[in-house]
Design a protein around this motif. Structure first.
Motif, PDB file in Angstrom:
ATOM      1  N   THR A 230       0.851  -1.190   0.000  1.00 28.15           N
ATOM      2  CA  THR A 230       0.000   0.000   0.000  1.00 28.15           C
ATOM      3  C   THR A 230       0.889   1.242   0.000  1.00 28.15           C
ATOM      4  N   ASN A 231       0.259   2.412   0.105  1.00 28.45           N
ATOM      5  CA  ASN A 231       1.027   3.653   0.127  1.00 28.45           C
ATOM      6  C   ASN A 231       1.873   3.786   1.388  1.00 28.45           C
ATOM      7  N   GLU A 232       1.425   3.189   2.465  1.00 29.55           N
ATOM      8  CA  GLU A 232       2.183   3.253   3.711  1.00 29.55           C
ATOM      9  C   GLU A 232       3.205   2.123   3.754  1.00 29.55           C
ATOM     10  N   PHE A 233       4.376   2.478   4.279  1.00 34.52           N
ATOM     11  CA  PHE A 233       5.396   1.449   4.435  1.00 34.52           C
ATOM     12  C   PHE A 233       5.105   0.625   5.686  1.00 34.52           C
ATOM     13  N   HIS A 234       5.153  -0.668   5.538  1.00 37.24           N
ATOM     14  CA  HIS A 234       4.967  -1.577   6.668  1.00 37.24           C
ATOM     15  C   HIS A 234       6.042  -2.651   6.600  1.00 37.24           C
ATOM     16  N   ALA A 235       6.421  -3.114   7.766  1.00 36.88           N
ATOM     17  CA  ALA A 235       7.400  -4.192   7.848  1.00 36.88           C
ATOM     18  C   ALA A 235       7.102  -5.025   9.083  1.00 36.88           C
ATOM     19  N   GLY A 236       7.632  -6.221   9.095  1.00 38.56           N
ATOM     20  CA  GLY A 236       7.373  -7.068  10.245  1.00 38.56           C
ATOM     21  C   GLY A 236       8.269  -8.280  10.268  1.00 38.56           C
ATOM     22  N   ALA A 237       8.144  -9.013  11.351  1.00 36.18           N
ATOM     23  CA  ALA A 237       8.890 -10.253  11.530  1.00 36.18           C
ATOM     24  C   ALA A 237       8.012 -11.241  12.273  1.00 36.18           C
ATOM     25  N   ASP A 238       8.088 -12.492  11.880  1.00 34.22           N
ATOM     26  CA  ASP A 238       7.327 -13.566  12.516  1.00 34.22           C
ATOM     27  C   ASP A 238       8.282 -14.670  12.943  1.00 34.22           C
ATOM     28  N   ILE A 239       8.075 -15.152  14.142  1.00 35.12           N
ATOM     29  CA  ILE A 239       8.821 -16.300  14.647  1.00 35.12           C
ATOM     30  C   ILE A 239       7.810 -17.381  15.010  1.00 35.12           C
ATOM     31  N   VAL A 240       7.982 -18.556  14.431  1.00 30.69           N
ATOM     32  CA  VAL A 240       7.078 -19.676  14.695  1.00 30.69           C
ATOM     33  C   VAL A 240       7.901 -20.823  15.263  1.00 30.69           C
ATOM     34  N   ILE A 241       7.625 -21.166  16.499  1.00 32.81           N
ATOM     35  CA  ILE A 241       8.295 -22.287  17.171  1.00 32.81           C
ATOM     36  C   ILE A 241       7.294 -23.430  17.241  1.00 32.81           C
ATOM     37  N   ASP A 242       7.561 -24.488  16.504  1.00 31.76           N
ATOM     38  CA  ASP A 242       6.642 -25.624  16.445  1.00 31.76           C
ATOM     39  C   ASP A 242       7.288 -26.832  17.116  1.00 31.76           C
ATOM     40  N   GLY A 243       6.462 -27.746  17.571  1.00 27.88           N
ATOM     41  CA  GLY A 243       6.971 -28.965  18.187  1.00 27.88           C
ATOM     42  C   GLY A 243       7.080 -28.893  19.692  1.00 27.88           C
ATOM     43  N   LEU A 244       6.415 -27.902  20.317  1.00 25.25           N
ATOM     44  CA  LEU A 244       6.443 -27.785  21.769  1.00 25.25           C
ATOM     45  C   LEU A 244       5.443 -28.768  22.392  1.00 25.25           C
ATOM     46  N   TRP A 245       5.728 -29.226  23.601  1.00 24.85           N
ATOM     47  CA  TRP A 245       4.810 -30.052  24.386  1.00 24.85           C
ATOM     48  C   TRP A 245       4.234 -31.214  23.566  1.00 24.85           C
TER      49      TRP A 245
END
Length: 968
Positions: free
Chosen positions: A239-254
């Motif tokens: 879009t016209n606005e700048f956006h950024a991000g980060a995702d961390i997915v930890i799988d295999g718990l419990w």
């Protein structure tokens, strides 16, 4: 009539919107990458739609009845303004365009707008989920909704939220009783379905996806090549606005420990840790014109597992990169161009060790296998708004999927199994095939829309070139060795009681194989009366599967698929509808058929008495005694055969007819309910059949079981094929011991279902959805693959190998789950904390008991006949046989899968933080979902399989996942 008019007038006064006239029902449909906006306002007014996030603006003029339409709108939030005679009718209306749906917005002078959009909510304002312009059954799920629920971040888990959709065999999903090889998956309009075997599809990280639509029935003529369901997804955009991000997915718990069922299934030591780390950014390269979205994901896999028999231990490691990007160019208000691409290449290293399941200890290193999957994919789509009433889309793209499995011991170690003990491979390799395959799809399509008064015409073309470059062989000396106990006969030869035999099998093939799929479609959406829409469509398809030399092997033309639907807005207020449709759907022939039937395919099977020894060392090839019978290479002798004798000259396609009738209604402003009935009937099948000609010679032919077969064969019994012969496979084609001929039953598969649904839309506080499906899937043909016998080569099953296979074969099919209950919901405890829950409860599948052979001839095939005599008597007059009908042996138990999640959201200055902890299968239920259904092996007539009834799969154990997302 006056009373109805008064009520509508009162509604106009209350809402400031006049709904007395038609709701423009004929302007209902949207393409598979976007949505549309339709409605009614003042006649000859200027209607402007604006996306504040991208600056996209488009204006059309309403017609003399006040109808207006915006086709091909990108998914997103919009403002709508109406100007008549230079004056705005009202304040700008806010609306949301969702994937594959038409949003209906009616705006009257001096009042607000009434938004009748499907399955969406804007802020705290609830929008009706009753789409009176749709005649299909579909479920829309957004990325935001999934973020509030305990749902795994992959397309399959999202799809199984829809009613009537379940996980099936071979890592696939079943829609409405169909097999897992009958579905189609689109990403941004690009078909990414595996065309080699039609089970898998290309994968994308969840952070790249925006919205999903799961079509479970009644889809329109722009969709084809599916007799199951359609998954349609679009990616995020800038879009016209700048956006950024980060995702961390930890799988295999419990993780819960899996179960063991010695000696044929061990899952106790299975463990998987898969962590994904992604960063993304989006914004404008040129404000209001050029936008980008890009994502990079690091995938870290560390897992371990044993094979079913517990004799091998595998350590799997993968350190892979994913990248994806999308660029949107708003050239001007009338021309759009979007390009997207991604790479899902995946390399996994698998180290193989010996294993002792009694002590749970890993033994010596045996092999290292490198598995390669995925590929590079891209597509470009142009959208042109030529006039207010005529628009088009054009797309070109390529989809690539690699499948490669190469081990370091492949040149020196052979596959060896002692099947008297369990199914594990012994020795220095367990690599079942040295495979190098690349599948490349080249896709092109055109879609047009043309509004003509009360008619909306939609038409277009769809073309695909699907090319497989393929080579495969067994490792080592190219032979697979299987040691087993014999029954009465081996390879057609009577053997002494207590015989142990060795079957060797050599399978190899290579070449380049192409398939062309082409379709043209046209559809008229006709507003017959103000509140009744008729959908009249037709799709014309052709499939051309070619051999390694480029010659047509199976060519199917002029397949006409009619689609008819209706939607009746009962009160003209968009809050309730009766709808229905009837359609025909054709299924392509998978490329595996070209490769294994129309290439230099070798499948040579030899049988030997076992001398009681295995070779010393880590390559324990069994000692071979005298050969039993002759070489069986009926599936392929390594040469390119004369296809005229291996394929029906006048073959008919595989197709299914579907009928749906339903009702949907709003209850207040937040609740809705619906009921629908679905009937599906498979009308044909294509499979390999062993046909015996008038000279007593047999061979496998690709044909339609139960129908006429025209093929090239020996007519004067001189050992050479010399002419075409037409036989009715329903009455002839297989010779009995007494010389008479019998034929095959017609393929049958019916699916009946009643679906109930109750929904409460999300209003920033809570949401709830409940579905119940009663269904029955019955017949003698599951589809192109066999779940009960674990045969995954699409279109080459054992189902029609000979006529005896289908005797007693009519019954409830493996994808029959009589009752299915699905619940999902979420609740915002505070502005920051949200809890979610899902429940999937379904009854178990039916179970059969397969025997071998039959009382009518001397051949060993899996059948529904059980010889209960001493093996030496089975093929004599004293043989006693029992017919065990499909699905009648047992029904597996219900499964219950409860998921719970808690999410926390907050703002850290300009940064949004979202954290979610989800647990799947909370109570660690591990119900048996599959059992060994083979009571007697093919070479074990009269000899009971000691592993019959043993579990072959359990419900996946408990697993937990933590997701942390930061966005700016």
């Amino acid at each position: 009539m006056k009373s109805m008019g008064f009520r509508r007038t009162a509604l106009c006064v209350a809402l400031g919107v006049c709904l007395t006239s038609a709701l423009s029902l004929h302007q209902a449909h949207a393409a598979n990458t976007d949505g549309s906006l339709v409605g009614r306002t003042t006649p000859n007014a200027e209607v402007t739609v604006r996306n504040p996030a991208t600056g996209f603006v488009r204006t059309v003029r309403s017609d003399e009845q006040g109808n207006y339409r915006f086709p091909f709108l990108p998914v997103g939030n919009y403002q709508v303004e109406v100007v008549a005679d230079g004056q705005a009718l009202s304040e700008p209306a806010q609306t949301t365009i969702s994937l594959g749906n038409a949003t209906t917005l009616n705006i009257a002078a001096g009042g607000s707008a009434t938004d009748l959009a499907a399955v969406q909510v804007v802020g705290s304002r609830v929008i009706s989920p009753v789409d009176v312009t749709s005649t299909e059954i579909a479920t829309n799920i957004s990325r935001e909704e999934v973020a509030r629920l305990p749902v795994q971040r992959d397309i399959i888990d999202v799809a199984t939220l829809a009613p009537g959709v379940n996980r099936g065999e071979f890592g696939g999903i079943s829609f409405g009783g169909s097999s897992v090889a009958e579905n189609t998956v689109y990403i941004n309009g690009l078909n990414v379905t595996d065309f080699y075997n039609r089970v898998g599809f290309s994968s994308l990280p969840f952070s790249f996806l925006e919205e999903f639509q799961i079509k479970t029935g009644g889809y329109s003529v722009e969709y084809g090549r599916s007799t199951g369901g359609v998954i349609n997804a679009v990616t995020r955009r800038g879009t016209n606005e700048f956006h950024a991000g980060a995702d961390i997915v930890i799988d295999g718990l419990w993780q819960g420990n899996g179960k063991n069922y010695a000696p044929t299934l061990y899952t106790q030591w299975d463990d998987s840790d898969e962590n994904n780390y992604s960063v993304w950014g989006s914004g404008a390269l040129i404000k209001d014109r050029l936008f980008f979205f890009g994502i990079y994901e690091k995938r870290d896999l560390d897992s371990q597992n044993t094979d079913d028999g517990g004799g091998n231990f595998f350590e799997n490691q993968g350190d892979n990169d994913f990248w994806g990007a999308k660029v949107d160019w708003q050239i001007n208000d009338a021309n759009l161009l979007e390009v997207f691409g991604f790479s899902d290449k995946n390399d996994t290293t698998q180290d193989v060790f010996g294993f002792d399941p009694d002590t749970g200890t890993r033994a010596e290193f045996r092999n290292r296998i490198i598995n390669k999957t995925g590929g590079d994919n891209w597509a470009a789509t142009y959208t042109g708004y030529f006039t207010d009433t005529f628009s088009m889309k054009a797309m070109y793209g390529e989809n690539e999927r690699t499948a490669s499995a190469i081990g370091v011991n492949d040149d020196r170690c052979s596959l060896v199994q002692d099947q008297r003990v369990n199914t594990s491979f012994i020795g220095c390799t367990s690599n079942t095939a040295v495979i190098d395959r690349t599948d490349t799809r080249e896709a092109m399509r055109l879609d047009f829309e043309w509004s003509l008064g009360d008619h909306l015409l939609r038409f277009g073309a769809d073309h695909e070139n699907n090319t497989s470059e393929y080579s495969s062989r067994y490792p080592g000396d190219g032979l697979r060795y299987e040691v087993n106990n014999a029954g009465a006969r081996v390879n057609g030869v009577t053997v002494p009681a207590g015989t142990v035999y060795v079957r060797t099998r050599q399978v190899a093939n290579q070449g380049t194989f192409e398939t062309e799929n082409e379709a043209y479609y046209i559809e008229d959406n006709w507003n017959v009366t103000p509140n009744i829409l008729l959908n009249l469509g037709m799709r014309l398809e052709s499939f051309d599967n070619k051999d390694a030399a480029g010659n047509s092997y199976i060519k199917l033309n002029d397949m006409i698929a009619p689609r008819f639907g209706f939607s009746w807005d009962l009160n003209g207020d968009g809050r309730s509808k009766v709808f229905g449709n009837a359609g025909r759907y054709f299924l392509p022939v998978a490329n595996v058929i070209n490769i294994k039937q129309a290439g230099p395919f070798l499948d040579a099977r030899r049988f030997y008495f076992w001398d009681g020894t295995f070779a010393d060392g880590d390559n324990p090839i069994p000692g071979l005694g005298a050969e039993i019978g002759t070489v069986d290479d009926s599936q392929g002798d390594g040469s390119v055969a004369d296809f005229r004798g291996e394929v029906d000259k006048d073959m008919d396609p595989v197709y299914q007819d579907e009928f749906i009738l339903g009702f949907q209604q709003m209850l207040g402003e937040k609740w809705s309910w619906g009921v629908s009935g679905t009937y599906r009937k498979m009308r044909n099948a294509i499979d390999d059949m062993e046909v015996v000609n008038s000279c007593g010679d047999s061979g496998f032919v690709m044909a339609n079981p139960g129908k006429n077969l025209t093929y090239y064969t020996d007519t004067d019994c001189d050992g050479e094929s010399d002419g075409f012969v037409t036989i009715d496979t329903g009455t002839t084609g297989w010779e009995l011991r007494d010389g008479t001929m019998i034929g095959w039953e017609n393929p049958k598969r019916t699916y009946r279902a009643i679906e109930l649904q109750l929904d409460r839309a999300w209003d920033d506080k809570w949401a709830f959805n409940a579905t119940y499906v009663w269904s029955a899937s019955k017949g003698n043909y599951e589809g192109p693959v066999n779940s009960d016998t674990d045969f995954s080569d699409s279109g080459r099953t054992e189902a029609f190998d000979n006529p005896f296979v289908e005797i007693g074969g009519y019954g409830f099919l493996p994808n029959d789950h009589r009752h299915q209950i699905k619940l999902r919901g979420n609740y915002a405890i505070t502005d920051n904390w949200t809890v979610g829950a899902t429940l999937d409860a379904r009854s178990g599948r039916p179970m059969s008991e397969y025997g071998a052979g039959n009382p009518y001839d001397d051949n060993e095939f899996l059948t529904h006949y059980i010889c209960e005599s001493d093996p030496s008597l089975c093929y004599t007059d004293e043989g006693q046989w029992r017919l065990s009908r499909r699905g009648a042996y047992d029904t597996l138990p219900w499964t219950y899968n409860l998921g719970l999640s808690v999410a926390y959201n907050t703002n850290l200055g300009p940064v949004k933080l979202n954290a979610k902890f989800a647990v799947y299968n909370v109570f660690n239920q591990q119900t048996v979902i599959e059992r060994n259904e083979t009571l007697q092996e093919e070479e074990g007539v009269g000899l009971m399989n000691p592993f019959f009834g043993n579990p072959t799969a359990f419900q996946a154990p408990r697993n937990a996942q933590f997701i942390l997302s930061l966005s700016y």
